[in-house]
Design a protein around this motif. Structure first.
Motif: not given
Length: 401
Positions: A226, A228, A253, A255, A297-301, A329, A361, A365
């Motif tokens: 995840l 940032y 997870y 970060f 990245l799997d997810v961008s915060l 996200l 979250l 996913l």
């Protein structure tokens, strides 16, 4: 057409204001405009002049067809309101003096460094040329929101000057529809305000396979990453994300924070004191390198402090991550949320609400939704192609002459 553009951020700095100005100016040159940028020696965000530059009265260079004049400023790190204000004032004075000797048809000055707008307004008066105010932030409201300064005499003085700038500008370019409405609410005619939102350079940001070598080097193999990426400032409320990470240490997870800013040292301290093992903090990387980090990245915060003012902003990270087709996200309500949900490029969570963050979250996913987010990001990026936006803004600038 000759354009004089005043900004205190410009490449090789890699923050959103520098990128927006550079990419717009390069496109304007391609459309036949002669563009001169007055800026300072690159130093953001650490307050240290970049290698190869000096903080002296005048330095000149040409960057991709754009004439760049760098002027002396009092340089301070992005820490401490009063030192930063001295930095801003010094650029206002230096840019004004340098601007007196530049032939131009139009002056453009960009906020949120409000004193840049004062320089543009004053140059317009002395050179008898129209000026355009680009509003990238509602200043001084924003400094009250992040707690850098409380309402006092100076704030009220800045607010009066803000209105004077709005009134004297031939045209105002806002980066969000919400900013336009806020400015109208201050008694400014809607006819003189245009909206040119941020976007992404689709030549730079496009889908790519994860950089497995980078994953290995960061010891993140097998992790759900995840990320940032951006400024670590007071407005971004990254301690909230650190708290979320702390409560997810028993999971897979991880970060990844990339960037610099006024709050970075506090985050490093918090990681150490709270013994948060699933957070990696990296310094800023170059614009050419950032897509490698985004690729893993799997997810961008994307996160901001919970405040009604931030309902009016649209972080530029949205467009870059969408172009890379990375699920977003988003902890920013208002206009940003509306764009994200319109294109289905990710999910919104209530700012500073950890329970909602954790629920969203898990949802983002889920395998069955990944194609939706990829397609949504692609459509979003196409509609906010920086080249199209730059051409649109140039049309507005020509209309101001």
């Amino acid at each position: 057409m000759k354009i004089l553009f005043l900004t205190d951020n410009f490449p090789p700095e890699v923050n959103a204001p520098a990128t927006r100005t550079y990419e717009h100016c390069v496109e304007w040159v391609k459309h036949g405009a002669e563009v001169t940028v007055i800026t300072c020696a690159p130093n953001f965000p650490k307050g240290k002049v970049y290698l190869g530059y000096k903080n002296k009265f005048i330095q000149k260079e040409t960057v991709d067809g754009v004439k760049v004049i760098r002027v002396w400023t009092y340089i301070a790190a992005n820490e401490g309101f009063f030192k930063r204000t001295l930095d801003y004032i010094s650029f206002s004075v230096s840019s004004f003096l340098a601007g007196l000797f530049v032939k131009t048809d139009l002056i453009v000055a960009t906020s949120p460094q409000f004193f840049t707008a004062l320089s543009g307004r004053t140059l317009s008066f002395w050179k008898r040329k129209p000026w355009v105010m680009e509003v990238r932030d509602l200043w001084p409201e924003s400094i009250k929101t992040v707690g850098a300064m409380k309402d006092n005499f100076f704030i009220r003085y800045f607010e009066r000057q803000e209105k004077r700038c709005y009134r004297s500008a031939k045209k105002i370019i806002s980066v969000t529809d919400s900013f336009k409405q806020e400015i109208i609410g201050k008694g400014i005619s809607a006819d003189k305000i245009e909206v040119v939102k941020n976007g992404a350079n689709l030549n730079l940001y496009q889908p790519m396979a994860p950089d497995h070598g980078l994953i290995e080097s960061l010891n993140l193999k097998g992790k759900i990453i995840l990320g940032y990426v951006g400024t670590h400032g007071m407005a971004h409320k990254l301690d909230f994300l650190m708290d979320c990470a702390k409560n997810l240490m028993h999971t897979n997870y991880h970060f990844l924070f990339i960037g610099s800013g006024a709050e970075r040292e506090k985050l490093i301290h918090k990681k150490k004191v709270d013994k948060i093992t699933n957070v990696t903090l990296l310094d800023s990387v170059s614009k050419s390198e950032i897509k490698r980090y985004l690729s893993i990245l799997d997810v961008s915060l994307i996160n901001l402090k919970k405040d009604k003012l931030f309902k009016t902003v649209i972080p530029s990270k949205i467009f870059e991550n969408a172009a890379m087709q990375i699920p977003i996200l988003l902890g920013v309500d208002g206009e940003s949320r509306a764009i994200l949900e319109q294109y289905q490029a990710g999910l919104f969570y209530e700012p500073e609400n950890e329970q909602d963050f954790l629920v969203k979250l898990e949802m983002i996913l889920q395998q069955e939704h990944k194609e939706t987010y990829r397609n949504g990001g692609s459509r979003l990026a196409s509609d906010f192609d920086r080249k199209k936006l730059a051409a649109n803004m140039l049309t507005h600038l020509r209309g101001a002459i």
